[in-house]
Scaffold this active site. Structure first.
Site, mmCIF file in Angstrom:
data_model
loop_
_atom_site.group_PDB
_atom_site.id
_atom_site.type_symbol
_atom_site.label_atom_id
_atom_site.label_comp_id
_atom_site.label_asym_id
_atom_site.label_seq_id
_atom_site.Cartn_x
_atom_site.Cartn_y
_atom_site.Cartn_z
ATOM 1 N N HIS A 180 0.976 -1.364 -0.033
ATOM 2 C CA HIS A 180 0.083 -0.245 0.103
ATOM 3 C C HIS A 180 0.909 1.331 -0.038
ATOM 4 O O HIS A 180 0.268 2.390 0.577
ATOM 5 C CB HIS A 180 -0.892 -0.015 1.217
ATOM 6 C CG HIS A 180 -1.630 -1.504 1.679
ATOM 7 N ND1 HIS A 180 -2.719 -1.448 0.852
ATOM 8 C CD2 HIS A 180 -1.444 -2.218 2.140
ATOM 9 C CE1 HIS A 180 -3.219 -2.785 1.374
ATOM 10 N NE2 HIS A 180 -2.166 -3.201 2.033
ATOM 11 N N SER A 208 16.437 20.426 -14.931
ATOM 12 C CA SER A 208 15.341 21.517 -15.328
ATOM 13 C C SER A 208 15.884 22.724 -15.963
ATOM 14 O O SER A 208 17.001 23.229 -15.525
ATOM 15 C CB SER A 208 14.666 21.836 -14.212
ATOM 16 O OG SER A 208 14.025 23.165 -14.137
ATOM 17 N N LYS A 231 17.348 20.851 -9.769
ATOM 18 C CA LYS A 231 16.699 19.538 -10.193
ATOM 19 C C LYS A 231 17.488 18.564 -10.716
ATOM 20 O O LYS A 231 18.542 19.170 -11.530
ATOM 21 C CB LYS A 231 15.498 19.729 -10.876
ATOM 22 C CG LYS A 231 14.455 20.629 -10.366
ATOM 23 C CD LYS A 231 13.604 19.878 -9.021
ATOM 24 C CE LYS A 231 13.109 18.847 -9.637
ATOM 25 N NZ LYS A 231 11.931 18.779 -10.418
ATOM 26 N N GLU A 266 10.784 7.842 -16.438
ATOM 27 C CA GLU A 266 9.399 8.249 -16.831
ATOM 28 C C GLU A 266 9.252 8.043 -17.993
ATOM 29 O O GLU A 266 8.005 7.534 -18.488
ATOM 30 C CB GLU A 266 9.317 9.960 -16.409
ATOM 31 C CG GLU A 266 9.582 10.270 -14.901
ATOM 32 C CD GLU A 266 9.561 11.752 -14.934
ATOM 33 O OE1 GLU A 266 8.991 12.427 -14.264
ATOM 34 O OE2 GLU A 266 10.559 12.561 -15.297
#
Ligand code: ARG
Length: 490
Positions: A165, A286, A292, A299
């Site tokens: 979970h 970024s 970043k 992804e």
């Protein structure tokens, strides 16, 4: 145009079909040639094997057969070298190749299409393509799985939480987690191996839908192109795209495995989790936020998986509702089938390359299981080992966790005295299992986290990957097939 049209675009027209050619815009719109170019070598090989068979059964003279085959094999070599020019204006690759052949050899070229239809031809091309791509995928997955096994061997000492979970559940080793990733990947590879098997029957000789009255021998083509059998029913064969469906599904399964692994990586590289550090060579930045360091590669793997699922869906919806036999609708399988190989193999390669630049933050991993809460089950099981019924042990441990929360201390530092105040069965030995390393080592059940169990899992992954490698290399490459066809005496 009158009969005997010279332009190759007229090959599949007769007086009965009509005296005018299709409107150029419609021909261009309906042509599969732009996509078919991807499997031009498969198409040429199929024709070269077909010519060989026609000669063997006496449907071609030796001289004609030799000229046809030599011309086709020269086209194969040009296609392999990227110099074969297939001009637009043809309905598909089959017409384009036959047109080139006829231009090269004149009337002899007109004998090629004996006992054959484009319906069995396209099925052949697709089967060769799927078998080849699926076999390459097996090889890629085998390499990745072997590397994962190596990596697991190096990460046995890293302890981090496993999640249920998406809540911290129980401590495991990083090696165990990597084995979990590998198992899913290897199950997917099993489905890919099945896709190889399903594609591995020769459809050629089915003709348009019912076979042929000419004395062909389908097993010659099957043998030359290394198919394990010929398909059983001509009508079924030319309307069958199940093997494409199987391939898109198999590809999607590999992508799903890579995608779920990617989600773990994406989560674990966040500062919230912090278990993995991403190397500069595979991180993206970024354009605005200087701090970043993003896991873009992983992804993108997830996004490719979505496209893989889309390919399965387009095949399902394409085939659903079609009547038995060939329908031109099938031609629209091209995007899904041709996309799958590069999609899956690209993502597999990306994960392979990127994963090598991830490092576990050992301290952070260990810290996340050091408060003891993820070892509550281990405490309950220690009480069970002392003879307490599990439900009682579970309740007593729950009380201990509650007490620790009330006192605002970690379960790991609650102490024996507090534990004894709940139940006299708590003792030093029971509380010792709060050490996450002890908890990991204690799970000796089959498939568990104990080092000896993880060794077994790593060995299993390694063996399965080796097996996959064998399967992959048992499928001949297109160049192997070209050599086999050329070597056959005619
Ligand atoms: N371009 C067609 C396809 O890809 C080849 C088969 C055409 N058959 C036909 N009867 N028009 O499916």
């Amino acid at each position: 145009m009158a009969k005997g049209a010279e332009k190759t675009g007229g090959i599949a027209r007769t007086d009965a079909t009509g005296r005018v050619e299709m409107i150029p815009e419609l021909l261009a719109w309906s042509s599969s040639l732009p996509h078919d170019r991807t499997f031009v070598r498969e198409d040429i090989l199929g024709s070269a094997a077909h010519v060989t068979m026609l000669r063997k059964v006496g449907l071609l003279e030796a001289g004609d057969a030799q000229k046809l085959r030599a011309s086709l094999l020269a086209m194969y070599d040009a296609a392999a070298a990227g110099t074969l020019v297939l001009e637009d204006g043809e309905e598909d690759v089959h017409m384009a190749i036959e047109g080139l052949l006829t231009r090269d050899l004149g009337d002899i070229g007109k004998r090629l299409h004996t006992a054959r239809s484009r319906n069995d031809q396209v099925a052949l091309d697709l089967r060769l393509h799927v078998r080849d791509q699926a076999a390459r995928t097996l090889a890629d997955v085998a390499t990745l799985a072997t590397e994962l096994a190596d990596r697991a061997s190096r990460e046995k000492d890293v302890v981090l939480p496993a999640y249920t979970h998406r809540q911290r559940a129980q401590p495991v080793s990083a090696a165990f987690l990597i084995c979990a990733w590998s198992m899913q990947l290897l199950r997917a590879a099993d489905v890919v191996a099945q896709a190889v098997t399903r594609a591995n029957e020769s459809p050629l000789g089915s003709g348009a839908c019912s076979g042929t009255s000419l004395p062909i021998d389908r097993s010659v083509v099957a043998h030359l192109l290394s198919f394990s059998a010929v398909t059983a029913n001509a009508l079924d064969t030319i309307g069958d795209r199940d093997f494409v469906l199987d391939w898109t599904w198999a590809g999607a399964r590999v992508l799903l495995a890579l995608s779920r692994l990617s989600t773990d990586v994406i989560d674990f590289t966040t500062s919230e989790f912090g278990y993995l550090r991403i190397g500069d060579a595979v991180a993206a930045g970024s354009s605005m936020m200087p701090q970043k360091k993003n896991p873009d590669i992983f992804e993108l793997v997830r996004a490719k998986a979505s496209r893989g699922v889309g390919n399965v869906m387009s095949m399902l919806t394409l085939v659903r509702g079609l009547p038995t036999g060939y329908n031109r609708d099938f031609q629209d399988d091209r995007q899904a089938v041709l996309d799958t190989g590069p999609l899956v193999r690209g993502a597999t390669g990306a994960v392979r390359a990127a994963i090598a630049h991830l490092t576990f933050d050992r301290e952070r991993c260990l810290a996340s299981v050091s408060d003891g809460s993820t070892q509550a089950t281990d405490i309950a099981e220690a009480l069970v080992r002392k003879g307490m019924p599990f439900r009682e042990a579970y309740k007593a441990t729950g009380q201990l966790v509650h007490l620790a929360r009330e006192r605002n201390v970690d379960l790991a530092s609650i102490g024996l005295e507090a534990a004894k105040s709940i139940n006299s069965a708590f003792d030093e030995a029971v509380l010792a299992v709060i050490d996450p390393r002890i908890a990991v080592a204690a799970k000796k059940s089959a498939g568990g986290t104990a080092p000896e169990r993880v060794e077994e899992q790593i060995a299993w992954v390694r063996a399965a990957a080796t097996e996959l490698g064998y399967k992959a290399s048992s499928v001949p490459t297109l160049d192997d097939l070209r050599r086999a066809v050329e070597a056959e005496p005619i």
